[in-house]
Design a protein around this motif. Structure first.
Motif, PDB file in Angstrom:
ATOM      1  N   PHE A  87       0.827  -1.212   0.000  1.00 20.35           N
ATOM      2  CA  PHE A  87       0.000   0.000   0.000  1.00 20.35           C
ATOM      3  C   PHE A  87       0.861   1.262   0.000  1.00 20.35           C
ATOM      4  N   PHE A  88       1.992   1.201   0.684  1.00 22.58           N
ATOM      5  CA  PHE A  88       2.884   2.357   0.690  1.00 22.58           C
ATOM      6  C   PHE A  88       3.507   2.579  -0.683  1.00 22.58           C
ATOM      7  N   THR A  89       3.760   1.505  -1.441  1.00 20.80           N
ATOM      8  CA  THR A  89       4.370   1.654  -2.766  1.00 20.80           C
ATOM      9  C   THR A  89       3.404   2.238  -3.783  1.00 20.80           C
ATOM     10  N   ILE A  90       2.095   2.131  -3.536  1.00 21.39           N
ATOM     11  CA  ILE A  90       1.128   2.699  -4.487  1.00 21.39           C
ATOM     12  C   ILE A  90       0.556   4.023  -3.975  1.00 21.39           C
ATOM     13  N   GLY A  91       1.124   4.536  -2.902  1.00 22.13           N
ATOM     14  CA  GLY A  91       0.734   5.860  -2.426  1.00 22.13           C
ATOM     15  C   GLY A  91      -0.511   5.886  -1.563  1.00 22.13           C
ATOM     16  N   ARG A  92      -0.769   4.815  -0.823  1.00 25.75           N
ATOM     17  CA  ARG A  92      -1.925   4.782   0.078  1.00 25.75           C
ATOM     18  C   ARG A  92      -1.465   4.417   1.492  1.00 25.75           C
ATOM     19  N   PRO A  93      -0.782   5.345   2.186  1.00 24.13           N
ATOM     20  CA  PRO A  93      -0.203   5.016   3.492  1.00 24.13           C
ATOM     21  C   PRO A  93      -1.231   4.733   4.586  1.00 24.13           C
ATOM     22  N   VAL A  94      -2.382   5.393   4.551  1.00 26.03           N
ATOM     23  CA  VAL A  94      -3.398   5.147   5.583  1.00 26.03           C
ATOM     24  C   VAL A  94      -3.920   3.716   5.454  1.00 26.03           C
ATOM     25  N   ALA A  95      -4.178   3.283   4.239  1.00 30.26           N
ATOM     26  CA  ALA A  95      -4.605   1.904   4.012  1.00 30.26           C
ATOM     27  C   ALA A  95      -3.504   0.933   4.426  1.00 30.26           C
ATOM     28  N   GLY A  96      -2.252   1.323   4.241  1.00 30.17           N
ATOM     29  CA  GLY A  96      -1.130   0.483   4.666  1.00 30.17           C
ATOM     30  C   GLY A  96      -1.095   0.269   6.159  1.00 30.17           C
ATOM     31  N   ILE A  97      -1.374   1.319   6.913  1.00 30.15           N
ATOM     32  CA  ILE A  97      -1.387   1.198   8.375  1.00 30.15           C
ATOM     33  C   ILE A  97      -2.552   0.328   8.828  1.00 30.15           C
TER      34      ILE A  97
END
Length: 65
Positions: A14-24
């Protein structure tokens, strides 16, 4: 490469596609053993959506030129 990342370490993908909140959120889901499978499925689905969005943006950009 991103597909393997989505399966084995879904929260990083998720961090690699620019979605850090979803990553957390995905990290918290993956911490539980039961939540790992839904996290991996969600990550693969999000990766597919990301690729589709990039293809659409590319098509629209080439259409404008």
């Amino acid at each position: 490469m991103r597909l393997l990342l989505a399966i084995f370490l879904p929260w990083i993908q998720f961090f690699t596609i620019g979605r850090p909140v979803a990553g957390i959120i995905c990290l918290f889901l993956q911490i539980t053993l039961v939540g790992w499978l839904p996290a991996a499925i969600w990550s693969v689905y999000a990766l597919g959506q990301y690729k589709t969005e990039k293809k659409i943006e590319k098509a629209l950009a080439s259409q404008k030129s």
